[in-house]
Design a protein around this motif. Structure first.
Motif, PDB file in Angstrom:
ATOM      1  N   ARG A 134     -44.104 -32.479  -1.399  1.00 38.29           N
ATOM      2  CA  ARG A 134     -43.010 -32.921  -0.484  1.00 38.29           C
ATOM      3  C   ARG A 134     -43.640 -33.893   0.469  1.00 38.29           C
ATOM      4  O   ARG A 134     -44.778 -33.951   0.890  1.00 38.29           O
ATOM      5  CB  ARG A 134     -42.416 -31.634   0.412  1.00 38.29           C
ATOM      6  CG  ARG A 134     -41.958 -30.508  -0.329  1.00 38.29           C
ATOM      7  CD  ARG A 134     -41.183 -29.560   0.535  1.00 38.29           C
ATOM      8  NE  ARG A 134     -41.802 -29.272   1.851  1.00 38.29           N
ATOM      9  CZ  ARG A 134     -41.368 -28.996   3.032  1.00 38.29           C
ATOM     10  NH1 ARG A 134     -40.000 -29.083   3.097  1.00 38.29           N
ATOM     11  NH2 ARG A 134     -41.908 -29.081   4.264  1.00 38.29           N
ATOM     12  N   VAL A 135     -42.687 -35.014   0.524  1.00 36.29           N
ATOM     13  CA  VAL A 135     -43.084 -36.209   1.172  1.00 36.29           C
ATOM     14  C   VAL A 135     -41.798 -36.153   2.378  1.00 36.29           C
ATOM     15  O   VAL A 135     -40.712 -35.759   2.090  1.00 36.29           O
ATOM     16  CB  VAL A 135     -43.109 -37.451   0.268  1.00 36.29           C
ATOM     17  CG1 VAL A 135     -44.380 -37.216  -0.563  1.00 36.29           C
ATOM     18  CG2 VAL A 135     -42.039 -37.702  -0.584  1.00 36.29           C
ATOM     19  N   VAL A 136     -42.215 -36.976   3.216  1.00 36.35           N
ATOM     20  CA  VAL A 136     -41.339 -37.496   4.447  1.00 36.35           C
ATOM     21  C   VAL A 136     -40.040 -37.795   3.943  1.00 36.35           C
ATOM     22  O   VAL A 136     -38.924 -37.690   4.180  1.00 36.35           O
ATOM     23  CB  VAL A 136     -41.900 -38.499   5.399  1.00 36.35           C
ATOM     24  CG1 VAL A 136     -40.633 -39.078   6.220  1.00 36.35           C
ATOM     25  CG2 VAL A 136     -42.969 -37.916   6.084  1.00 36.35           C
ATOM     26  N   GLY A 137     -40.025 -38.648   2.922  1.00 35.99           N
ATOM     27  CA  GLY A 137     -38.675 -39.198   1.941  1.00 35.99           C
ATOM     28  C   GLY A 137     -37.732 -38.242   1.777  1.00 35.99           C
ATOM     29  O   GLY A 137     -36.466 -38.378   1.731  1.00 35.99           O
ATOM     30  N   ASP A 138     -38.368 -36.988   1.283  1.00 37.56           N
ATOM     31  CA  ASP A 138     -37.603 -35.818   0.809  1.00 37.56           C
ATOM     32  C   ASP A 138     -36.582 -35.155   1.903  1.00 37.56           C
ATOM     33  O   ASP A 138     -35.648 -34.697   1.468  1.00 37.56           O
ATOM     34  CB  ASP A 138     -38.433 -34.660   0.233  1.00 37.56           C
ATOM     35  CG  ASP A 138     -39.286 -35.226  -1.064  1.00 37.56           C
ATOM     36  OD1 ASP A 138     -38.680 -36.082  -1.855  1.00 37.56           O
ATOM     37  OD2 ASP A 138     -40.325 -34.470  -1.331  1.00 37.56           O
ATOM     38  N   LEU A 139     -36.943 -35.435   2.964  1.00 37.86           N
ATOM     39  CA  LEU A 139     -36.133 -34.963   4.181  1.00 37.86           C
ATOM     40  C   LEU A 139     -35.162 -35.770   4.879  1.00 37.86           C
ATOM     41  O   LEU A 139     -34.377 -35.671   5.783  1.00 37.86           O
ATOM     42  CB  LEU A 139     -37.069 -34.345   5.407  1.00 37.86           C
ATOM     43  CG  LEU A 139     -38.068 -33.331   4.781  1.00 37.86           C
ATOM     44  CD1 LEU A 139     -38.956 -32.928   5.862  1.00 37.86           C
ATOM     45  CD2 LEU A 139     -37.361 -32.015   4.204  1.00 37.86           C
ATOM     46  N   ALA A 140     -35.191 -36.989   4.432  1.00 42.41           N
ATOM     47  CA  ALA A 140     -34.857 -38.175   4.906  1.00 42.41           C
ATOM     48  C   ALA A 140     -33.163 -38.595   4.099  1.00 42.41           C
ATOM     49  O   ALA A 140     -33.420 -38.409   3.129  1.00 42.41           O
ATOM     50  CB  ALA A 140     -35.496 -39.214   5.210  1.00 42.41           C
ATOM     51  N   HIS A 141     -32.272 -38.999   4.836  1.00 41.15           N
ATOM     52  CA  HIS A 141     -30.996 -39.739   4.284  1.00 41.15           C
ATOM     53  C   HIS A 141     -31.523 -41.181   3.576  1.00 41.15           C
ATOM     54  O   HIS A 141     -31.200 -41.500   2.577  1.00 41.15           O
ATOM     55  CB  HIS A 141     -29.983 -39.911   5.097  1.00 41.15           C
ATOM     56  CG  HIS A 141     -29.011 -38.796   5.269  1.00 41.15           C
ATOM     57  ND1 HIS A 141     -28.424 -38.194   4.490  1.00 41.15           N
ATOM     58  CD2 HIS A 141     -28.757 -38.109   6.570  1.00 41.15           C
ATOM     59  CE1 HIS A 141     -27.559 -37.132   4.916  1.00 41.15           C
ATOM     60  NE2 HIS A 141     -28.093 -37.121   6.374  1.00 41.15           N
ATOM     61  N   GLU A 142     -32.486 -41.787   4.610  1.00 40.44           N
ATOM     62  CA  GLU A 142     -32.845 -43.188   4.342  1.00 40.44           C
ATOM     63  C   GLU A 142     -34.158 -43.268   5.141  1.00 40.44           C
ATOM     64  O   GLU A 142     -34.316 -42.872   6.276  1.00 40.44           O
ATOM     65  CB  GLU A 142     -31.854 -44.154   4.434  1.00 40.44           C
ATOM     66  CG  GLU A 142     -32.361 -45.587   4.344  1.00 40.44           C
ATOM     67  CD  GLU A 142     -30.794 -46.448   4.540  1.00 40.44           C
ATOM     68  OE1 GLU A 142     -31.220 -47.689   4.132  1.00 40.44           O
ATOM     69  OE2 GLU A 142     -30.174 -46.128   5.093  1.00 40.44           O
ATOM     70  N   VAL A 143     -35.000 -44.063   4.643  1.00 46.06           N
ATOM     71  CA  VAL A 143     -36.489 -44.757   5.024  1.00 46.06           C
ATOM     72  C   VAL A 143     -36.261 -45.984   4.899  1.00 46.06           C
ATOM     73  O   VAL A 143     -36.171 -46.377   3.622  1.00 46.06           O
ATOM     74  CB  VAL A 143     -37.545 -43.845   4.548  1.00 46.06           C
ATOM     75  CG1 VAL A 143     -38.674 -44.513   5.262  1.00 46.06           C
ATOM     76  CG2 VAL A 143     -37.594 -42.387   4.829  1.00 46.06           C
ATOM     77  N   ARG A 144     -36.352 -46.933   5.805  1.00 43.47           N
ATOM     78  CA  ARG A 144     -36.176 -48.304   5.615  1.00 43.47           C
ATOM     79  C   ARG A 144     -37.118 -48.998   6.480  1.00 43.47           C
ATOM     80  O   ARG A 144     -37.606 -48.577   7.594  1.00 43.47           O
ATOM     81  CB  ARG A 144     -34.711 -48.869   5.812  1.00 43.47           C
ATOM     82  CG  ARG A 144     -34.100 -48.721   7.172  1.00 43.47           C
ATOM     83  CD  ARG A 144     -32.661 -49.233   7.051  1.00 43.47           C
ATOM     84  NE  ARG A 144     -32.107 -49.310   8.261  1.00 43.47           N
ATOM     85  CZ  ARG A 144     -30.827 -49.390   8.824  1.00 43.47           C
ATOM     86  NH1 ARG A 144     -30.182 -49.416   7.619  1.00 43.47           N
ATOM     87  NH2 ARG A 144     -30.416 -49.415  10.054  1.00 43.47           N
ATOM     88  N   SER A 145     -37.302 -50.315   6.198  1.00 44.29           N
ATOM     89  CA  SER A 145     -38.102 -51.222   7.070  1.00 44.29           C
ATOM     90  C   SER A 145     -37.490 -52.719   7.107  1.00 44.29           C
ATOM     91  O   SER A 145     -36.708 -53.065   6.254  1.00 44.29           O
ATOM     92  CB  SER A 145     -39.509 -51.226   6.453  1.00 44.29           C
ATOM     93  OG  SER A 145     -39.512 -51.796   5.129  1.00 44.29           O
ATOM     94  N   LYS A 146     -37.574 -53.299   8.197  1.00 38.45           N
ATOM     95  CA  LYS A 146     -36.843 -54.779   8.082  1.00 38.45           C
ATOM     96  C   LYS A 146     -37.580 -55.463   9.248  1.00 38.45           C
ATOM     97  O   LYS A 146     -38.527 -54.902   9.966  1.00 38.45           O
ATOM     98  CB  LYS A 146     -35.425 -54.377   8.431  1.00 38.45           C
ATOM     99  CG  LYS A 146     -35.589 -53.679   9.803  1.00 38.45           C
ATOM    100  CD  LYS A 146     -33.891 -53.447  10.196  1.00 38.45           C
ATOM    101  CE  LYS A 146     -33.525 -52.679  11.380  1.00 38.45           C
ATOM    102  NZ  LYS A 146     -31.952 -52.550  11.717  1.00 38.45           N
ATOM    103  N   ASN A 147     -37.351 -56.634   9.359  1.00 34.24           N
ATOM    104  CA  ASN A 147     -37.929 -57.547  10.388  1.00 34.24           C
ATOM    105  C   ASN A 147     -37.295 -57.096  11.676  1.00 34.24           C
ATOM    106  O   ASN A 147     -36.152 -56.765  11.756  1.00 34.24           O
ATOM    107  CB  ASN A 147     -37.455 -59.081  10.120  1.00 34.24           C
ATOM    108  CG  ASN A 147     -38.300 -59.737   9.015  1.00 34.24           C
ATOM    109  OD1 ASN A 147     -39.462 -59.287   8.899  1.00 34.24           O
ATOM    110  ND2 ASN A 147     -37.635 -60.638   8.205  1.00 34.24           N
TER     111      ASN A 147
END
Length: 104
Positions: A4-17
């Protein structure tokens, strides 16, 4: 790869400026239990982010928003946006190591 990874528990994981000198990553967790895990300073802290992104721990900022089950993490860009050494001008791929962070 871990079970299991963090992304499995998330609706979305994102990055941006966050301007030409900062990057922001956001974890939109599915529920309060997932939020409680990633918001816990024992699990996710400046040392973890520094290790994942090979950056100094000083200057890493956390914004925990329990009402929305969101954790935001901001840190100075290693190089300014659009400079010759910038490999991701929109910072759109920086979230991947965070999303793949093992839970176990």
């Amino acid at each position: 790869m871990p079970d299991r990874v963090v992304g499995d528990l998330a609706h979305e994981v994102r990055s941006k400026n966050a301007g030409p000198f900062w990057i922001t990553m956001e974890l939109f967790m599915r529920d309060a239990d997932g939020y409680a895990l990633v918001a816990d300073d024992l699990f996710l802290n400046a040392g973890v982010i520094a290790r994942l992104y090979d950056i100094p721990a000083e200057g890493i900022r956390f914004f925990r928003i329990p009402e929305l089950n969101v954790v935001k993490i901001s840190f100075p860009r290693p190089v300014s946006q659009g400079s010759t050494r910038d490999r991701d001008i929109h910072a759109g791929q920086h979230h991947v190591p965070l999303a793949l962070l093992p839970l176990d």
